[in-house]
Design a protein around this motif. Structure first.
Motif, PDB file in Angstrom:
ATOM      1  N   LEU A 297       6.729   0.018  -1.442  1.00 36.89           N
ATOM      2  CA  LEU A 297       7.524   1.256  -0.985  1.00 36.89           C
ATOM      3  C   LEU A 297       7.700   1.972  -2.420  1.00 36.89           C
ATOM      4  CD1 LEU A 297       9.268   2.934   0.805  1.00 36.89           C
ATOM      5  CD2 LEU A 297      11.214   1.184   0.337  1.00 36.89           C
ATOM      6  N   THR A 298       8.002   1.117  -3.613  1.00 39.49           N
ATOM      7  CA  THR A 298       8.420   1.923  -4.814  1.00 39.49           C
ATOM      8  C   THR A 298       7.651   1.598  -5.851  1.00 39.49           C
ATOM      9  OG1 THR A 298       9.884  -0.141  -5.150  1.00 39.49           O
ATOM     10  CG2 THR A 298      10.840   1.671  -4.267  1.00 39.49           C
ATOM     11  N   ASN A 299       6.342   1.577  -5.567  1.00 36.02           N
ATOM     12  CA  ASN A 299       5.208   1.518  -6.757  1.00 36.02           C
ATOM     13  C   ASN A 299       4.054   2.223  -6.546  1.00 36.02           C
ATOM     14  OD1 ASN A 299       6.186  -0.860  -8.944  1.00 36.02           O
ATOM     15  ND2 ASN A 299       6.839  -1.436  -6.650  1.00 36.02           N
ATOM     16  N   LYS A 300       3.636   2.894  -7.456  1.00 35.46           N
ATOM     17  CA  LYS A 300       2.511   3.827  -7.293  1.00 35.46           C
ATOM     18  C   LYS A 300       1.032   3.221  -7.069  1.00 35.46           C
ATOM     19  CE  LYS A 300       0.385   7.588 -10.185  1.00 35.46           C
ATOM     20  NZ  LYS A 300       0.674   8.352 -11.390  1.00 35.46           N
ATOM     21  N   GLU A 333      -2.163   5.129  -5.412  1.00 32.19           N
ATOM     22  CA  GLU A 333      -3.370   4.837  -6.374  1.00 32.19           C
ATOM     23  C   GLU A 333      -3.989   3.598  -6.237  1.00 32.19           C
ATOM     24  OE1 GLU A 333      -4.779   7.443  -8.113  1.00 32.19           O
ATOM     25  OE2 GLU A 333      -3.264   8.952  -7.310  1.00 32.19           O
ATOM     26  N   VAL A 334      -5.311   3.399  -5.764  1.00 31.07           N
ATOM     27  CA  VAL A 334      -5.765   1.871  -5.345  1.00 31.07           C
ATOM     28  C   VAL A 334      -6.926   1.378  -5.961  1.00 31.07           C
ATOM     29  CG1 VAL A 334      -4.330   2.032  -3.457  1.00 31.07           C
ATOM     30  CG2 VAL A 334      -6.756   2.804  -3.399  1.00 31.07           C
ATOM     31  N   PHE A 335      -7.128   0.287  -6.106  1.00 36.75           N
ATOM     32  CA  PHE A 335      -8.586  -0.148  -6.313  1.00 36.75           C
ATOM     33  C   PHE A 335      -8.657  -1.635  -5.904  1.00 36.75           C
ATOM     34  CE2 PHE A 335      -6.278  -1.132 -10.183  1.00 36.75           C
ATOM     35  CZ  PHE A 335      -6.726  -2.206 -10.820  1.00 36.75           C
ATOM     36  N   ALA A 336      -9.981  -2.021  -5.749  1.00 37.29           N
ATOM     37  CA  ALA A 336     -10.428  -3.431  -5.002  1.00 37.29           C
ATOM     38  C   ALA A 336     -11.005  -4.163  -6.424  1.00 37.29           C
ATOM     39  CB  ALA A 336     -11.225  -3.208  -4.027  1.00 37.29           C
ATOM     40  N   LYS A 352     -12.846  -0.380   1.479  1.00 36.47           N
ATOM     41  CA  LYS A 352     -13.131   0.616   2.494  1.00 36.47           C
ATOM     42  C   LYS A 352     -11.584   0.515   3.529  1.00 36.47           C
ATOM     43  CE  LYS A 352     -15.965   0.888   6.676  1.00 36.47           C
ATOM     44  NZ  LYS A 352     -15.257   0.107   7.770  1.00 36.47           N
ATOM     45  N   GLU A 353     -11.119  -0.722   3.310  1.00 38.95           N
ATOM     46  CA  GLU A 353      -9.782  -0.587   4.197  1.00 38.95           C
ATOM     47  C   GLU A 353      -8.616   0.072   3.530  1.00 38.95           C
ATOM     48  OE1 GLU A 353      -8.560  -2.526   6.919  1.00 38.95           O
ATOM     49  OE2 GLU A 353     -10.627  -2.586   7.471  1.00 38.95           O
ATOM     50  N   CYS A 357      -6.718   3.481   4.694  1.00 34.72           N
ATOM     51  CA  CYS A 357      -5.458   3.786   4.565  1.00 34.72           C
ATOM     52  C   CYS A 357      -4.859   4.970   4.160  1.00 34.72           C
ATOM     53  CB  CYS A 357      -4.457   2.759   3.885  1.00 34.72           C
ATOM     54  SG  CYS A 357      -4.532   1.001   4.159  1.00 34.72           S
ATOM     55  N   GLY A 358      -6.037   5.876   3.488  1.00 31.16           N
ATOM     56  CA  GLY A 358      -5.800   7.253   3.110  1.00 31.16           C
ATOM     57  C   GLY A 358      -5.474   7.426   1.699  1.00 31.16           C
ATOM     58  N   PHE A 359      -5.577   6.251   0.876  1.00 30.73           N
ATOM     59  CA  PHE A 359      -5.283   6.132  -0.530  1.00 30.73           C
ATOM     60  C   PHE A 359      -6.370   6.767  -1.490  1.00 30.73           C
ATOM     61  CE2 PHE A 359      -2.817   1.959   0.837  1.00 30.73           C
ATOM     62  CZ  PHE A 359      -1.874   2.390   1.114  1.00 30.73           C
ATOM     63  N   HIS A 360      -6.028   7.053  -2.491  1.00 24.03           N
ATOM     64  CA  HIS A 360      -6.744   7.682  -3.658  1.00 24.03           C
ATOM     65  C   HIS A 360      -7.135   6.483  -4.715  1.00 24.03           C
ATOM     66  CE1 HIS A 360      -7.524   9.398  -7.560  1.00 24.03           C
ATOM     67  NE2 HIS A 360      -8.360  10.028  -6.818  1.00 24.03           N
ATOM     68  N   LYS A 361      -8.613   6.439  -4.461  1.00 24.00           N
ATOM     69  CA  LYS A 361      -9.223   5.201  -5.354  1.00 24.00           C
ATOM     70  C   LYS A 361      -9.016   5.645  -6.880  1.00 24.00           C
ATOM     71  CE  LYS A 361     -13.431   2.722  -5.406  1.00 24.00           C
ATOM     72  NZ  LYS A 361     -14.538   2.328  -4.327  1.00 24.00           N
TER      73      LYS A 361
END
Ligand code: FEO
Length: 390
Positions: A297-300, A333-336, A352-353, A357-361
């Motif tokens: 909830l509170t982290n980017k 902002e995400v990465f695997a 892919k998941e 989720c609609g996140f930005h890689k």
């Protein structure tokens, strides 16, 4: 068991569930309460009920003030059975009581759960009823947390009966937020928001605006403590959670078989920290997904890692991603990442998941075969450092 007086003529008559530990996948390790409220006026009024197994506890509390059969009006702010489960018992004891519920979804929901009744009275946003000295005003808050939700405001008492909004899963003998350390109640509200409300952020923002427009001295939710002295704290928190994207902070979630993905996770965590970004590491073998959600909830940044097991990601990581996708936080902002032996499918599956989720890689997938060398770990550090330095 006795009712707890909140105001002259207004009582908490709910139930304390000391034992519940799992609320649809949300680990409730501090239990919860199902709050019902009794108003003694010319029309004796019950606001919400409790989960069915706790009906007798609620009835005993009501009877400590007034015979249950004297209830004239029931307000059903929400059909979900933790709040409506004892409604059939009340209808049995008070066959003439009018039951106000939202329209059309409250009426539909109660009918589907308990059968049709001519006692259900549709309450639209803006409708009000008089109890005698007091009035109750209804406002629909659909999807907080079902389509039928509404809140009930009593202007003469300046009390908002907010149902799921502003609640916390905390079992305690105390009834007011002033009776526990504020951080305990706010942490409870944060966990509740992250696991129950987060996917309805737009609706939460709308509800927050409704409440901001009211003259409120007490918010009486359907779970946990009643807000009295810290209304601005919980409203500010809801405003932040529902309308502001986190600006910094990282959550690193992983599982590992032979510690290689774990080495990568630890390296990523250290790299965020070294770059000045607070980082929170969660091994899925040791953490429940619902405990991670307040951090989401509170982290980017969210980094998710898994080795490949039988051509798949680890089931623990899949469960985390499934739960995360359902709660659908926005603008992360995400990465695997992950170590693998031969196929290495898990990393692409995670990516892919996260994309779904609609996140930005923010970083390309990080894949390392077998055991990461120090040089490879240094490469990860460099990537994270460059990401934060952008
Ligand atoms: Fe506490 Fe949506 O029920």
């Amino acid at each position: 068991m006795k009712a707890v007086k909140l105001r002259e003529g207004i009582y908490w008559v709910g139930a304390i569930d000391w034992s519940i530990r799992n609320f649809h996948g949300y680990i409730t390790d501090q239990g919860t309460t199902y709050n019902a409220y009794l108003i003694i006026d010319e029309k004796i009024t019950l606001i919400d009920t409790v989960k069915a197994p706790f009906a007798e506890e609620m009835l005993e509390r009501i009877r400590s003030i007034v015979p249950v059969e004297k209830i004239d009006v029931v307000i059903s702010n929400h059909v979900e059975m933790d709040h409506s489960g004892s409604l059939p018992r009340i209808m049995e004891l008070c066959p003439n009581a009018s039951i106000y519920t939202s329209t059309p979804n409250g009426v539909k929901g109660l009918t589907a759960h308990y059968g049709a009744s001519d006692k259900y009275i549709p309450a639209a946003s803006g409708d009000q009823i008089s109890l005698g000295k007091r009035t109750l005003h209804f406002t629909g808050t659909p999807m907080l947390h079902w389509p039928d939700n509404m809140v009930t405001y009593c202007p003469e008492e300046k009390i908002l009966f907010s149902n799921d909004a502003f609640g916390q899963h905390l079992a305690t003998t105390e009834r007011l937020e002033t009776q526990l350390p504020l951080h305990t109640v706010l942490e409870g509200a944060k966990g509740y928001y992250a696991n129950i409300i987060m996917c309805y952020g737009r609706q939460a923002a709308a509800a927050w605006k409704v409440v901001k427009g009211l003259d409120v001295e007490m918010i009486a939710p359907s779970h946990g403590l009643v807000w009295t002295d810290h209304i601005s704290d919980i409203l500010d928190a809801y405003e932040t959670w529902s309308s502001k994207d986190p600006e910094t902070g990282a959550v690193i979630v992983y599982d590992s078989m032979w510690h290689s993905t774990e080495k990568m996770a630890l390296t990523i965590t250290d790299a965020f920290k070294a770059a000045g970004v607070e980082a929170h590491l969660f091994d899925m073998k040791a953490n429940d997904w619902s405990k991670i959600m307040p951090f989401v909830l509170t982290n980017k940044y969210i980094a998710v890692g898994s080795p490949t097991l039988n051509n798949q990601m680890m089931p623990t990581v899949a469960a985390f991603l499934c739960y995360l996708k359902g709660l659908s936080p926005k603008n992360r902002e995400v990465f695997a990442f992950g170590s693998y032996g031969w196929g290495g499918q898990s990393i692409g599956q995670i990516a892919k998941e996260l994309e779904e989720c609609g996140f930005h890689k923010c970083l390309d997938d990080i894949r390392i075969q077998y055991i990461p060398s120090q040089e490879q770990l240094d490469g990860i550090t460099q990537k994270v450092t460059e990401l934060i330095g952008k």
